[in-house]
Design a protein around this motif. Structure first.
Motif, PDB file in Angstrom:
ATOM      1  N   VAL A 126       0.842  -1.204   0.000  1.00  0.00           N
ATOM      2  CA  VAL A 126       0.000   0.000   0.000  1.00  0.00           C
ATOM      3  C   VAL A 126       0.875   1.251   0.000  1.00  0.00           C
ATOM      4  O   VAL A 126       0.643   2.195  -0.774  1.00  0.00           O
ATOM      5  N   ASN A 129       2.581   1.447  -3.408  1.00  0.00           N
ATOM      6  CA  ASN A 129       1.619   1.820  -4.459  1.00  0.00           C
ATOM      7  C   ASN A 129       1.283   3.305  -4.404  1.00  0.00           C
ATOM      8  O   ASN A 129       1.131   3.959  -5.439  1.00  0.00           O
ATOM      9  N   ARG A 130       1.180   3.830  -3.194  1.00  0.00           N
ATOM     10  CA  ARG A 130       0.914   5.271  -3.070  1.00  0.00           C
ATOM     11  C   ARG A 130       2.088   6.082  -3.619  1.00  0.00           C
ATOM     12  O   ARG A 130       1.893   7.077  -4.327  1.00  0.00           O
ATOM     13  N   SER A 133       1.968   6.217  -7.381  1.00  0.00           N
ATOM     14  CA  SER A 133       0.636   6.470  -7.922  1.00  0.00           C
ATOM     15  C   SER A 133       0.596   7.596  -8.947  1.00  0.00           C
ATOM     16  O   SER A 133      -0.461   7.877  -9.513  1.00  0.00           O
ATOM     17  N   GLY A 190      -2.647  -3.764  -6.151  1.00  0.00           N
ATOM     18  CA  GLY A 190      -3.143  -2.422  -6.448  1.00  0.00           C
ATOM     19  C   GLY A 190      -3.786  -1.694  -5.293  1.00  0.00           C
ATOM     20  O   GLY A 190      -4.328  -0.597  -5.482  1.00  0.00           O
ATOM     21  N   ALA A 191      -3.734  -2.252  -4.079  1.00  0.00           N
ATOM     22  CA  ALA A 191      -4.399  -1.613  -2.938  1.00  0.00           C
ATOM     23  C   ALA A 191      -3.743  -0.289  -2.571  1.00  0.00           C
ATOM     24  O   ALA A 191      -2.512  -0.164  -2.595  1.00  0.00           O
ATOM     25  N   LEU A 192      -4.549   0.703  -2.250  1.00  0.00           N
ATOM     26  CA  LEU A 192      -4.069   2.026  -1.834  1.00  0.00           C
ATOM     27  C   LEU A 192      -4.545   2.406  -0.431  1.00  0.00           C
ATOM     28  O   LEU A 192      -4.087   3.394   0.136  1.00  0.00           O
ATOM     29  N   TYR A 217      -8.304  -1.949   0.072  1.00  0.00           N
ATOM     30  CA  TYR A 217      -9.135  -1.347  -0.993  1.00  0.00           C
ATOM     31  C   TYR A 217      -8.232  -0.634  -2.007  1.00  0.00           C
ATOM     32  O   TYR A 217      -7.078  -0.286  -1.714  1.00  0.00           O
ATOM     33  N   ARG A 218      -8.840  -0.368  -3.151  1.00  0.00           N
ATOM     34  CA  ARG A 218      -8.164   0.519  -4.122  1.00  0.00           C
ATOM     35  C   ARG A 218      -9.166   1.522  -4.686  1.00  0.00           C
ATOM     36  O   ARG A 218     -10.355   1.365  -4.565  1.00  0.00           O
TER      37      ARG A 218
END
Length: 218
Positions: A126, A129-130, A133, A190-192, A217-218
């Motif tokens: 997470v 991914n952030r 992003s 892909g979770a953010l 979640y994303r």
């Protein structure tokens, strides 16, 4: 008659001797090897080709590629096939190696140190991914960690003390390195966002996975 036969024999002998006399080499003749060079003429050696030489491959021809030789093919970098626990054991350490990786390990440690390794990996993903992003969040691990109102354990630009000799911190460092090098896929791709199961924020987001005590979640 006797004189005539003897004279004829004498004439024939003289003619025979002159016809077989060797040719004379004059002083003007050019030698084949320079005088005084010390080089001795080498007799030419004529080598015949036998059947083996005729059937042997051309030594100047490129070598034929053996079966299974794919050295000319691109070697795609593949992720390690070992399981997550083995990777964590391999990379376990108390030194993250850089400030950025330390921020990633800190986020994993405080948010999921009591979670299963798969849950810790998902939390680390997470944060990563952030950071990747593309402008939606800060573009670094530390920027994501210190973004206002995102992680409750953060106070300003600092975090609580860490027991750096503990196995939990060493596992977090290992997970941070695995995430940073993209060595293992998360079970929450892909979770953010994530939250603890004990709360219900009613987010209007796409639920990706539930791992341990967190929902992603994303």
């Amino acid at each position: 008659m006797t004189f005539s036969i003897r004279s004829a024999i004498t004439v024939l002998a003289a003619l025979s001797a002159s016809s077989v006399a060797p040719a004379q080499v004059t002083q003007d003749a050019e030698p084949l090897i320079a005088a005084g060079s010390g080089v001795m003429p080498v007799p030419a050696v004529v080598q015949t080709l036998d059947n083996e030489m005729l059937t042997s491959p051309d030594p100047l021809a490129p070598l034929a590629k053996e079966d299974g030789d794919d050295s000319d093919q691109d070697n795609d970098t593949a992720k390690p096939s070992m399981d997550l626990a083995s990777l964590v054991a391999q990379y376990r350490n108390d030194d993250p190696g850089s400030r950025e990786r330390e921020c990633l390990a800190v986020g994993i440690y405080f948010e999921s140190k009591s979670e299963p390794l798969a849950g810790q990996l998902a939390v680390g993903e997470v944060i990563a991914n952030r950071a990747h992003s593309g402008g939606r969040f800060p573009s670094s691990y530390c920027g994501v960690l210190f973004q206002r109102g995102q992680f409750s354990f953060v106070s300003g630009r600092s975090w609580p003390a860490i027991a750096r000799s503990s196995r939990q911190w060493q596992n977090a460092v290992a997970i941070a390195q695995i995430v940073d090098q993209d060595l293992k896929d998360s079970a929450a791709p892909g979770a953010l966002f994530f939250h603890a199961k004990r709360v219900s924020p009613h987010w209007r987001l796409t639920r990706v996975a539930s791992i341990g005590n967190h929902v992603f979640y994303r």
